[in-house]
Design an enzyme around this catalytic site. Structure first.
Site: not given
Ligand SMILES: NC(=O)c1ccc[n+]([C@@H]2O[C@H](COP(=O)([O-])OP(=O)(O)OC[C@H]3O[C@@H](n4cnc5c(N)ncnc54)[C@H](OP(=O)(O)O)[C@@H]3O)[C@@H](O)[C@H]2O)c1
Length: 301
Positions: A61, A102, A125
């Site tokens: 999320y 972070d 978050y």
């Molecule tokens: N994005 C950032 O800037 C950032 C920064 C630091 C750390 N991270 C971490 O890095 C990791 C990868 O992030 P990302 O940016 O690749 O994520 P993202 O692009 O936001 O994608 C999130 C994924 O999680 C899925 N999802 C959300 N709720 C769900 C649920 N209830 N059940 C199953 N799937 C669900 C979404 O599916 P839908 O497409 O169906 O919504 C999507 O496939 C995560 O752990 C995130 O917390 C991200």
């Protein structure tokens, strides 16, 4: 072939993992209809069906501002689900790889954070992601937790794509200049994840020895304003119009529901010591990503 289960296949990192990991094993990538992280039964069922040797949780999320008004859902997906995955991974003897953020830190420190620095999240978050880390660590499942930051890719919701869109629409952009961090390309995260699993294919024993928490971001650091400037410099000539004027602003002039850390820099030297991996600088990652995007656009023409 080893079985690699990847929930979150539609996400930025999940998408890149599918192609990066394909040569290393049988990748079973699931969207939320295949594994809903808000539903413990769905998590257990999907893992028991797939019986992976490696489980890589790319789902989360990630709507930082919405998590302020939906803290329970954010906690179920980011805080509770990783613990259930860890329990199931432990039953199977599988390795769990998980990503954190972070935003587990308050950003008050004046140097990059290392893995021993005490987290102190300032948003719902951040609290939910920290709970997920803790649930995995308490499970005693074999795990690699990678804290990353400021993730972007050619697809998905991210700052890079937002800036490119706004640059086409507006003549002036006001961008926050007092938060610094390392913008990190999702493909680089996927590639470093694969490298951490073994330099010459997946080495389960080696990965088990390295169980623990690691910071994994691009090298260097920049503000959002600086990052926007670099994006526009790369996009120059491809926007079909003049570049917009960029104006640096303080966070106080761009109020959002969730607080963000001012200092998001993460020290990645533990990753280098453990896996021999030195992340490329954020500028090199940005150039590579934008070249890739431009090549894609060219291919579609
Ligand atoms: N994005 C950032 O800037 C950032 C920064 C630091 C750390 N991270 C971490 O890095 C990791 C990868 O992030 P990302 O940016 O690749 O994520 P993202 O692009 O936001 O994608 C999130 C994924 O999680 C899925 N999802 C959300 N709720 C769900 C649920 N209830 N059940 C199953 N799937 C669900 C979404 O599916 P839908 O497409 O169906 O919504 C999507 O496939 C995560 O752990 C995130 O917390 C991200």
């Amino acid at each position: 072939m080893l079985r690699i289960l990847v929930p979150g296949k539609t996400g930025q990192v999940g998408w890149e993992l599918q192609s990066t990991l394909a040569p290393l094993g049988t990748v079973i990538a699931l969207d939320r209809s295949g594994m809903d992280l808000a539903n413990p039964d769905s998590i257990r069922r999907a893992i028991r069906d797939a019986k992976p040797e490696v489980l890589i949780n790319a789902a989360a999320y990630n709507n930082v501002d919405k998590a302020e008004s939906e803290p329970e859902l954010a906690m179920r997906v980011n805080g509770v689900a990783p613990g259930i995955m860890a329990e199931e991974a432990k039953r199977l003897g599988a390795i769990l790889i998980h990503y954190s953020t972070d935003y587990v830190f308050d950003g008050e420190l004046d140097r990059p954070y290392n893995e021993d620095d005490a987290p102190n999240p300032v948003s719902g978050y951040g609290r939910s992601k920290l709970a997920g880390e803790q649930a995995i660590r308490e499970s005693s499942a074999t795990h690699l937790i990678f804290r990353t930051s400021w993730v972007y890719a050619a697809r998905g919701h991210n700052f890079l794509r937002t800036i490119l869109k706004l640059a086409r629409e507006r003549s002036e952009l006001r961008i926050v200049d007092d938060q610094i961090g390392a913008p990190t390309w999702a493909r680089a995260i996927a590639e470093m994840t694969a490298q951490a699993l073994g330099p010459n294919g997946i080495d389960l024993d080696r990965a088990r020895e390295k169980t623990g928490l690691y910071h994994l971001t691009a090298g260097g650091a920049v503000s959002w304003f600086g990052f926007a400037g670099a994006i526009l410099a790369e996009a120059k000539g491809t926007l079909g119009k003049d570049l917009p004027r960029l104006i640096p602003i303080p966070t106080s002039e761009y109020p959002l529901p969730a607080r963000r850390p001012a200092n998001s820099r993460l020290d990645t030297s533990k990753l280098t010591r453990a896996f021999g991996l030195t992340p490329p600088n954020w500028e090199a990652m940005l150039t590579a990503c934008m070249q890739d995007m431009q090549a894609e656009t060219g291919n579609r023409k």
